[in-house]
Design a protein around this motif. Structure first.
Motif, PDB file in Angstrom:
ATOM      1  N   ARG A 208       0.885  -1.221  -0.047  1.00  0.00           N
ATOM      2  CA  ARG A 208       0.009  -0.157   0.026  1.00  0.00           C
ATOM      3  C   ARG A 208       0.966   1.349  -0.053  1.00  0.00           C
ATOM      4  O   ARG A 208       0.472   2.351  -0.489  1.00  0.00           O
ATOM      5  N   VAL A 209       2.165   1.170   0.523  1.00  0.00           N
ATOM      6  CA  VAL A 209       2.904   2.254   0.672  1.00  0.00           C
ATOM      7  C   VAL A 209       3.977   2.518  -0.391  1.00  0.00           C
ATOM      8  O   VAL A 209       5.032   3.185  -0.210  1.00  0.00           O
TER       9      VAL A 209
ATOM     10  N   PHE B  73      15.304  14.103   0.120  1.00  0.00           N
ATOM     11  CA  PHE B  73      14.347  13.181   0.634  1.00  0.00           C
ATOM     12  C   PHE B  73      14.733  12.278   2.026  1.00  0.00           C
ATOM     13  O   PHE B  73      15.774  11.646   1.798  1.00  0.00           O
ATOM     14  N   PRO B  74      14.100  12.553   3.055  1.00  0.00           N
ATOM     15  CA  PRO B  74      14.640  12.109   4.198  1.00  0.00           C
ATOM     16  C   PRO B  74      14.149  10.429   4.412  1.00  0.00           C
ATOM     17  O   PRO B  74      13.516   9.932   3.740  1.00  0.00           O
ATOM     18  N   ARG B  75      15.085  10.000   5.250  1.00  0.00           N
ATOM     19  CA  ARG B  75      15.087   8.423   5.855  1.00  0.00           C
ATOM     20  C   ARG B  75      13.769   8.731   6.774  1.00  0.00           C
ATOM     21  O   ARG B  75      13.350   9.760   7.497  1.00  0.00           O
ATOM     22  N   LEU B  76      12.844   7.499   6.758  1.00  0.00           N
ATOM     23  CA  LEU B  76      11.614   7.438   7.645  1.00  0.00           C
ATOM     24  C   LEU B  76      11.675   6.618   8.797  1.00  0.00           C
ATOM     25  O   LEU B  76      11.201   6.546   9.583  1.00  0.00           O
ATOM     26  N   ALA B  77      12.616   5.401   7.939  1.00  0.00           N
ATOM     27  CA  ALA B  77      12.464   4.072   8.873  1.00  0.00           C
ATOM     28  C   ALA B  77      12.866   4.518  10.524  1.00  0.00           C
ATOM     29  O   ALA B  77      13.757   5.194  10.516  1.00  0.00           O
ATOM     30  N   GLY B  78      12.278   3.884  11.465  1.00  0.00           N
ATOM     31  CA  GLY B  78      12.477   3.834  12.623  1.00  0.00           C
ATOM     32  C   GLY B  78      12.442   5.230  13.533  1.00  0.00           C
ATOM     33  O   GLY B  78      12.437   5.376  14.644  1.00  0.00           O
ATOM     34  N   LYS B  79      11.694   6.169  12.739  1.00  0.00           N
ATOM     35  CA  LYS B  79      11.525   7.387  13.498  1.00  0.00           C
ATOM     36  C   LYS B  79      10.286   6.973  14.480  1.00  0.00           C
ATOM     37  O   LYS B  79       9.541   6.222  13.816  1.00  0.00           O
ATOM     38  N   PRO B  80       9.950   7.594  15.362  1.00  0.00           N
ATOM     39  CA  PRO B  80       8.802   7.587  16.227  1.00  0.00           C
ATOM     40  C   PRO B  80       7.527   7.560  15.566  1.00  0.00           C
ATOM     41  O   PRO B  80       7.295   8.686  14.629  1.00  0.00           O
TER      42      PRO B  80
ATOM     43  N   GLY C 250       4.507   8.487  16.422  1.00  0.00           N
ATOM     44  CA  GLY C 250       3.829   9.910  16.644  1.00  0.00           C
ATOM     45  C   GLY C 250       4.547  10.896  15.646  1.00  0.00           C
ATOM     46  O   GLY C 250       3.800  11.816  15.151  1.00  0.00           O
ATOM     47  N   TYR C 251       5.720  11.014  15.541  1.00  0.00           N
ATOM     48  CA  TYR C 251       6.541  12.095  14.689  1.00  0.00           C
ATOM     49  C   TYR C 251       5.919  11.912  13.312  1.00  0.00           C
ATOM     50  O   TYR C 251       5.526  12.892  12.798  1.00  0.00           O
ATOM     51  N   LEU C 252       6.074  10.540  12.898  1.00  0.00           N
ATOM     52  CA  LEU C 252       5.806  10.447  11.328  1.00  0.00           C
ATOM     53  C   LEU C 252       4.261  10.858  11.271  1.00  0.00           C
ATOM     54  O   LEU C 252       3.733  11.302  10.091  1.00  0.00           O
ATOM     55  N   TYR C 253       3.313  10.392  12.091  1.00  0.00           N
ATOM     56  CA  TYR C 253       1.953  10.605  11.941  1.00  0.00           C
ATOM     57  C   TYR C 253       1.683  12.069  11.939  1.00  0.00           C
ATOM     58  O   TYR C 253       0.905  12.497  10.959  1.00  0.00           O
ATOM     59  N   ASN C 254       2.236  12.930  12.796  1.00  0.00           N
ATOM     60  CA  ASN C 254       2.263  14.366  12.887  1.00  0.00           C
ATOM     61  C   ASN C 254       2.553  15.049  11.470  1.00  0.00           C
ATOM     62  O   ASN C 254       1.840  15.844  10.864  1.00  0.00           O
ATOM     63  N   GLN C 255       3.580  14.461  10.952  1.00  0.00           N
ATOM     64  CA  GLN C 255       3.894  15.043   9.488  1.00  0.00           C
ATOM     65  C   GLN C 255       2.941  14.604   8.471  1.00  0.00           C
ATOM     66  O   GLN C 255       2.637  15.454   7.678  1.00  0.00           O
ATOM     67  N   LEU C 256       2.559  13.419   8.464  1.00  0.00           N
ATOM     68  CA  LEU C 256       1.361  13.120   7.566  1.00  0.00           C
ATOM     69  C   LEU C 256       0.342  13.896   7.610  1.00  0.00           C
ATOM     70  O   LEU C 256      -0.305  14.295   6.558  1.00  0.00           O
ATOM     71  N   LEU C 257      -0.287  14.172   8.934  1.00  0.00           N
ATOM     72  CA  LEU C 257      -1.199  14.904   9.061  1.00  0.00           C
ATOM     73  C   LEU C 257      -0.993  16.520   8.629  1.00  0.00           C
ATOM     74  O   LEU C 257      -1.634  17.115   7.901  1.00  0.00           O
ATOM     75  N   ALA C 258       0.340  17.031   8.899  1.00  0.00           N
ATOM     76  CA  ALA C 258       0.681  18.337   8.477  1.00  0.00           C
ATOM     77  C   ALA C 258       0.712  18.607   7.103  1.00  0.00           C
ATOM     78  O   ALA C 258       0.216  19.420   6.307  1.00  0.00           O
ATOM     79  N   PHE C 259       1.135  17.363   6.127  1.00  0.00           N
ATOM     80  CA  PHE C 259       1.200  17.685   4.744  1.00  0.00           C
ATOM     81  C   PHE C 259      -0.073  17.611   4.129  1.00  0.00           C
ATOM     82  O   PHE C 259      -0.612  18.159   3.362  1.00  0.00           O
TER      83      PHE C 259
ATOM     84  N   MET D 151       0.231   4.126   8.085  1.00  0.00           N
ATOM     85  CA  MET D 151       1.478   4.265   7.213  1.00  0.00           C
ATOM     86  C   MET D 151       2.678   4.836   8.225  1.00  0.00           C
ATOM     87  O   MET D 151       3.834   4.368   8.194  1.00  0.00           O
ATOM     88  N   ALA D 152       2.522   5.410   9.144  1.00  0.00           N
ATOM     89  CA  ALA D 152       3.118   6.040  10.060  1.00  0.00           C
ATOM     90  C   ALA D 152       3.850   4.906  11.020  1.00  0.00           C
ATOM     91  O   ALA D 152       5.119   4.579  11.133  1.00  0.00           O
ATOM     92  N   ASP D 153       2.777   3.924  11.478  1.00  0.00           N
ATOM     93  CA  ASP D 153       3.377   2.890  12.196  1.00  0.00           C
ATOM     94  C   ASP D 153       4.245   1.875  11.510  1.00  0.00           C
ATOM     95  O   ASP D 153       5.190   1.472  11.661  1.00  0.00           O
TER      96      ASP D 153
END
Lengths: 416, 230
Positions: B31-32, B51-58, B60-69, B94-96
């Motif tokens: 899906r991703v 383009f940043p690395r996403l792997a292993g970031k918290p 919650g952080y990734l979710y905040n970024q997805l919402l912000a985008f 997706m963040a998880d």
């Protein structure tokens, strides 16, 4: 699949359809507010009257047009900035005539050419719903139009040419279902706003209705709903059409771009009956004969070079999802063979999909959509042109070749 | 009988969807795939330095970024476009997914900056600059710079170009976070030279033993931050 798991599947489907029927009760509910909410969704009012991250229906969304930027208005029941002081009469007249209650002319970005067909009862329900939502004290932002378009009197000329006032008149020779579909497509759904060609004056002549066109400013092509060589649905099954409208994905294709927004905000909330009615009407307006396919504009030597590069790119980047013969894995990975949106005369949409990728909308019927990767950063203009040419002309597809210049021009197409 | 008949009718309709062999895999990885040309198939990043690395970031952080985008609060049109019609629960999934990926870090980048610049970067990251009210990056992003659950990202495995661009984005307001937007306050106090130095030193760091973010509340932040509610 074992018989037990089959039963579970059947039960789950039954439960899901019961739940969906309950959620979509709005069309037939007796409560005027609930019915109004359903109709406001069918009219996709939210798409323009809510700004990104803004309060619902408080307006302020910028709408770039070839004539300047318009800002949608606050339609919450706030007495100063919204429609709090309006009566149901005022609201109906505005929808029906394209004039504010004080007689002021409304810019035709508001689809009053379609909303004029809405019945008084439906207008009253939408008004009752809008009066029920929280008022938002947010001032309307003045439009920012270039001279001479900032002169509202010009709208009078536009109205003479392109606006016909009048409620929807059912065709007695057709079924009630067909007429319901026509009412939704031509009226609240205002499908013609995008799916009809727009001329230099920002209008559409009646004879061109639903014949498709490039959406100004957005640079997506809204295909013709009457030609089976574009998005004409003459040879689609009713189920494929209702799947596409209600869930965003179907065995024949998937919605992206502006149509994803329409499915997300509006069509996914339709009852099964209304979706079927629209499908029936849409199948009916597709013309039986579509004429011969167009000839390629590129010289054949250039085309064959493009094709061999295109196959290389396709096999490396696309075949893992869309299949070596363009068969896809529908509904999530759409087929490219026999896909009208790939073959149609305008190559804008397939080029943009290769460049920008996209997700279909998350809907109740497809909450976890699969996404198409963007290849703008991976492929050169030549490679984009080659792979789009390849999918437009392979597996029996009868589209035309695409040039690197066309691909390049769409790299700067707006994404919002 | 009527019920059995209804069941049969539904199963006939439902069967193609379930029995068809040619459905895509029912996984988040499939899906991703739209994310992978830019972020790598496991979110490890790609050769594109912006383009940043996403792997292993918290998560919650990734979710905040997805919402912000999705909501347009963080501006980057290709991302804003992709996420526009996705729902909160799906963005959380997706963040998880990317939070759970653990590909190795890329080798440290030996940029073409002088030893002085690297030392200035190290000073700002590890100690900050009290006189200019610049806190150490490590005071929020952790002594090992691997971030803290749920909302603070790790800073390792990112290219200097990306870090510079993001600090620039905060200074110019194209990247914003929930109020109080602590990164905006910090970035506003940095000079161009500070940004270059911080980005270069961070990218030169070798991988720590563990890349896992610190658990929530492992240390006290020097100031309030909307992305990391207490």
């Amino acid at each position: 699949m074992g018989s037990r798991s089959r039963i579970i599947v059947v039960l789950a489907s039954l439960l899901a359809s019961v739940a969906q029927a309950q959620e979509k009760d709005g069309a037939h509910g007796n409560n005027i507010v609930t019915r109004g909410e359903y109709l406001a969704r069918a009219g996709d009012c939210i798409a323009c009257h809510t700004a990104p991250d803004g309060h619902i229906f408080a307006g302020g969304r910028a709408m770039p047009t070839p004539f300047g930027t318009l800002y949608s208005s606050n339609i919450t029941p706030d007495p100063e900035n919204g429609i709090g002081k309006w009566t149901a009469d005022d609201f109906y007249k505005t929808m029906h005539t394209g004039r504010f209650p004080d007689g002021g002319l409304i810019y035709p970005a508001m689809p009053f050419g379609s909303y004029t067909k809405v019945t008084r009862a439906d207008s009253d329900a939408i008004f009752a719903y809008l009066k029920s939502i929280p008022p938002v004290d947010q001032k309307n932002r003045p439009h920012d139009l270039r001279f001479p378009y900032d002169n509202r009197q010009l709208i009078l000329g536009w109205r003479t040419l392109f606006f016909t006032e009048g409620e929807f008149k059912p065709d007695p020779s057709k079924s009630a279902e067909w007429n319901r579909g026509a009412y939704l497509v031509e009226g609240l759904g205002h499908c013609g706003m995008c799916h009809s060609p727009i001329n230099a004056l920002g209008g559409t002549s009646q004879s061109d209705a639903f014949k498709g066109g490039l959406i100004p400013m957005q640079n997506w092509y809204a295909p013709s709903l009457t030609s089976n060589r574009e998005a004409g649905l003459g040879d689609w099954s009713t189920k494929d059409i209702t799947d596409l409208l209600q869930t965003g994905v179907s065995a024949r294709g998937v919605v992206y771009g502006p149509m994803a927004e329409v499915v997300h905000n509006s069509l996914q909330y339709l009852t099964d009956e209304d979706a079927r009615a629209m499908a029936l009407y849409l199948k009916g307006i597709a013309e039986a004969s579509s004429g011969p396919p167009p000839n390629s504009k590129l010289p054949s030597s250039e085309s064959s070079l493009l094709l061999s590069l295109g196959k290389t790119v396709y096999d490396a980047r696309c075949a893992s999802c869309h299949g070596t013969r363009g068969e896809g894995k529908p509904p999530h990975w759409p087929p490219l063979a026999g896909n009208q949106s790939i073959e149609m005369q305008s190559a804008v949409n397939p080029i943009r999909m290769v460049l920008n990728g996209g997700y279909p909308p998350a809907t109740m019927g497809n909450p976890r959509p699969y996404g198409m990767p963007p290849f703008a950063g991976q492929l050169s203009d030549n490679e984009v042109a080659a792979v789009v040419t390849y999918i437009r002309t392979s597996w029996g597809n009868r589209g035309t070749a695409v040039s690197a210049r066309e691909a390049n021009e769409l790299r700067s197409a707006p994404l919002d | 009988m009527a019920i059995a008949g209804l069941g049969l009718a539904v199963s006939v309709q439902a069967l193609p969807a379930f029995a068809q062999p040619a459905l895509p895999p029912d996984t988040m990885a499939a899906r991703v795939e739209a994310c992978t040309p830019c972020h790598g198939d496991k979110g490890q990043g790609t050769s594109d330095v912006y383009f940043p690395r996403l792997a292993g970031k918290p998560a919650g952080y990734l979710y905040n970024q997805l919402l912000a985008f999705r909501n347009g609060r963080r501006r980057y049109p290709p991302m804003n476009y992709l996420l526009e019609f996705l729902t909160d629960p799906y963005l959380q999934e997706m963040a998880d997914y990317f939070a759970e990926q653990h590909p190795p870090l890329p080798p440290p980048a030996t940029g073409n900056v002088s030893e002085d610049v690297l030392q200035h970067g190290q000073a700002l990251v590890t100690r900050g600059d009290v006189a200019r009210q610049i806190p150490a990056c490590a005071s929020c992003h952790g002594p090992a710079l691997t971030g803290m659950e749920p909302g603070i990202p790790g800073l390792l495995g990112l290219r200097p170009n990306y870090i510079s661009a993001q600090l620039g984005g905060w200074r110019y307001g194209t990247r914003t976070a929930k109020a109080p937007d602590c990164m905006q306050a910090v970035a506003a106090r940095l000079t161009e030279a500070d940004v270059t130095a911080v980005a270069a030193w961070l990218a030169s760091r070798p991988a720590p033993v563990s890349l896992a973010p610190a658990p929530k509340g492992a240390y006290v932040l020097p100031f309030q931050c909307g992305s990391e509610p207490e």
